[in-house]
Structures are given as structure tokens and as C-alpha cells.
Write an enzyme that holds these catalytic residues in place. Sequence first.
Site, PDB file in Angstrom:
ATOM      1  N   ASP A 356       0.864  -1.188   0.000  1.00  0.00           N
ATOM      2  CA  ASP A 356       0.000   0.000   0.000  1.00  0.00           C
ATOM      3  C   ASP A 356       0.901   1.238   0.000  1.00  0.00           C
ATOM      4  OD1 ASP A 356      -2.999   0.957   0.710  1.00  0.00           O
ATOM      5  OD2 ASP A 356      -1.546   2.228   1.738  1.00  0.00           O
ATOM      6  N   LEU A 357       0.602   2.195  -0.881  1.00  0.00           N
ATOM      7  CA  LEU A 357       1.430   3.403  -0.990  1.00  0.00           C
ATOM      8  C   LEU A 357       1.111   4.358   0.157  1.00  0.00           C
ATOM      9  CD1 LEU A 357       1.244   4.070  -4.837  1.00  0.00           C
ATOM     10  CD2 LEU A 357       2.889   2.676  -3.555  1.00  0.00           C
ATOM     11  N   ASP A 399      -4.628   2.320  -4.428  1.00  0.00           N
ATOM     12  CA  ASP A 399      -3.157   2.232  -4.394  1.00  0.00           C
ATOM     13  C   ASP A 399      -2.709   0.931  -3.755  1.00  0.00           C
ATOM     14  OD1 ASP A 399      -4.180   2.932  -1.907  1.00  0.00           O
ATOM     15  OD2 ASP A 399      -2.370   3.996  -1.306  1.00  0.00           O
TER      16      ASP A 399
END
Length: 533
Positions: A356-357, A399
Site C-alpha cells: 500500500d502506498l 493504491d
Amino acid sequence: MSDEKLPQDRTYDPKKIRRAAEERYARTSAASAIRPASEELVYELRVQQIELEMQHEQLRQAQEALEISRDRFVDLYEFAPNAYFTLTRDGLIAESNLKASTMLGVERKNLRQRRFARFVADQDQDRWYRLFQTMRENPGEQTHETDMVLVRNDGSTFGAHLDCLCKTAADESWTLRIALVDISRLKQAEDELRIAAIAFESREGMMITDAQGVILKVNQAFSNITGFSAEEAIGRNFCMLQSECKQPETCTAMWKNVNATGFWSGEIWTTRKNGEDFAEQLTLSAVKNDEGVVTNFVAAINDNTLKRAAAEEIKRLAFYDYLTHLPNRRLLLDRINQAFAVTARKHQRGALLFVDLDNFKDLNDNFGHDIGDLLLLQVAQRLVSCVREEDTVARIGGDEFVIMLEDLSPDILVCATQVEVIGEKILAALNQPYQLGTHEYHNSPSIGATLFSNHTESREDLLKQADIAMYQAKKTGRNTLRFFDPQMQAIITERMAMETDLRQALTRNQFVLHYQLQATHDGRIVGAEALIR
């Protein structure tokens, strides 16, 4: 009478008959004697007698020929394939032949004196009336042709072609003669040809060949699909379109099936005039004569290029992310199932990494979704470059990315080390600066990992475990890798169960409010603490 033949010319000519009679009498013994003048009368009477006999014989022969001719005409009239009628001025049937009786389904004796209009269909009654009136009111010989629908005695109808001849005799009597042909089959054939012509010029490419596969006819759709005009295709062999040596098995099976059953349908690769190969949906049918011998082949072709592209697009939309073209959640779950089977068979382990960004929402809010999409595309490229070709990189939403690693060590510690190495590689790659249009941007990921060795957990459970580990990575400062801890899962499960119980208790009014007083050291109450149990 003598057996001498009469002159072959049967046209009545008194002078010729007179000469012939004199010649015949001159050859008799009585004529050879010298006659006195008194016997001239006898001579003349004898010659006239011979002349009358010859005339009688000529008339007899003429009558015999006439009777033969009449019989021939009657046979032709009665047994003709066409129906013949003779109508009176009042439109009544005066005469008819056997075919007329058969065609209308009425005994011949019952046709006589019936009105012909009775056998004309309702939709053609006005036309028949106008035609009959026109011919009756215009004396002299005249002809008319027309097509009409007639009605048989049983009520069934058929198409007919009428040739009408109007005759006026010397005694001023008027008749109308009709030659009638049943054109039902012709009309049906014309309708079928018209339908076939329309069908032939359909959107499907159509091709007709002889028994050897030589092309006899093609339609415009064929030319549009293959690039070959009718002039270029006709006379060439059907195999001119088949790509050489690309599908020999398919071609062999096709002809084997056609020869055995008279039909084949399937996809085959063929070549356009410009040399381009394309997938063609081909339906090939054999046409046989009454003896069962193949006389022609009829082929219907469709260009499957667009269909294949559409199928690929549907597959892409169903199994791949529209932005990054990475596998989506559906395809990822399918590959996890396959990985379960492989790891169990090979006694190996696999792993899921949930990526996950960090702070991705801030990027979207500050620079817009177009810039956010650019980041996602570059992240996808970097993730793919960090793993092996047999591994899977999927985008499951926003994301969030999931990486599935296969063919890892069966030893759990060695496996964890392998995953950690790949995780560190991903962290390093995603921490490199990004060029997003005119913006240079720095970003980091949080990664959660979980290991699997068999089918003891479900696909959804594994994804939840990796997700939980990813959130632990975020809680410990982001930009790091964390492995799933079963004890952590137990705590989270207990907390989730408590949240569920609290929601249900609130809905069912199961809470009781209690107040606990708060006082100072000297016993003065300064407040209360509310408790819900």
C-alpha cells in the site's frame, strides 16, 4: 380400280386428272383399236369414268390424311401439359381439355357452361373483368398475356400464366381461347432465387465452388473481407486463401469431415490479398446431386479479427486492471488457487505481499487524479521488475497491490528470508524518486507479508492476513515490511467480535446507564462518571 398410284400432288387440278385419265385409258386394249367416229362418245364416257375414279381415290386419301391429322391434334390438345379453354361471349367455358380439368380439380363434363371468372381469385377479379371486357369490345383477332391467381375447386390457389386469343368467325360469333400454364413452381423458384440472392449478398462472405474447389461465384462481402475482387477470385482454387503450412491438421480435419458428413464449421487462418493473415470463421457445406455425388461446395466466411479483439478486450476487462494492465482481484484469486495446488504437489511454500502506498491520498488531493494515475503506472512497472516472471503482481484497487511469490523454500525460516529479501528490494525500488509530468515526487510503501504452504487457509483469509500485516507496517512508521503474526490476528478477531456485539446491543437497547459520583477529599461531590454496561 387399277392399283396404279395417283399423282403424288394431291392438290385438286382438273386438267392434271384429265390427262392422267386419258393416259390410263390409252394403255388399255380397248383404246388400242381403231375407233370409228361413233365410238368417240364411248371413249369420252370411259375417260370421264376413269377421271371420276381417280378423283374419288384422291378425295379418299385426303380424308384419311385429314383424319390422321385431326387425331394427332386431338391427342396434342387433350394430353398437352397446358390447360386450354374456349370461352363464349358471356364468359362461359365452351370447351376445355383434360389438363384443364386436372388443373382446376373439376370433372371435364362439369366445366362446360361454367363461368371462367368463378376460378379467378378475389384479388384478380377486377383485372380479369377489365381484360375480358377489353377483348370482347374490340372485334378482330387480338392477343393478351397476363399472370393471375386462380382458385381450384377445393379452394386452394395457384399462380397461372394466361395467353388469350380473341377470334371472331365469319358468322360474327365470338370466342376467346385461353392457354393456361401453372406457374406455381416457377413463382416459388423465383421467390427462392430472390431470397437466395438477398441472402447471398449478406454481410457474410459467400463463395461457391465446383467439386474440385474452383471458385465459381463470390459476393461483395467476400471481396470486402479478403480483398480479392470477384474477377480475381473466380477461376482460382479455394485453397488460395489458406495460409500455407500453418494449420495442416485443421485443414486435413476440415476436408475429412466435409467428405464424410458434407459439413464443417470452425475457425481457420487465411490470407488476405495484401498478405495479411487473419482468423476466419468458416462454414463449409457440400452440395450433392440426386445420385449423392458432390457437385459444389458453398462456403460462408466471417472475419473473426474484431470478434477476437472483442473477446480479448472482454477478457482484459474481466481479469486485468484497466489502468496498469496488471491482473485484477479476480485473476489473482484464481492464481492463488493454482498456487495452492502447485505448492501442495511440490511440498513448497508461497507468500502474499500486500503493498500500500503511503500518503497516496495527499498526492491525489494536491495534484489531481491524473498525476496519481502516473504514479500508479510507474509503481506497477517497478513492482514487476522486482519479481520473477512466474510470480504475480496484481492491483486490487486504489493504491493497493498484491504480489504472489511461488516456488519458495519449504523451510519456513528460509522462506521468510526469501520474502524479506524481495520485500527489501521492493522498498528500495519504490523509494526512488518519480517523475510525474513536471513534478518530481518521493513516495514509500508499507508492505504486509504472509506465508502459505497448503490449502489450510482460504484465499480471502490469506489476503486479510497480508492486509493486517500491512497495517502493522503503517503503525510502526510506514516504509517498512511486516509479517503476519497469528497472535495479532486473534486480538483483531476478538476486537471485531466485540464491535459486532456492541452494534447489536445498541440496536436491541441492551445497554444500562450507570453514574459514578466523583468527590473531593472532603466529601464534596464535583461531578459524575457515566458508565454503560
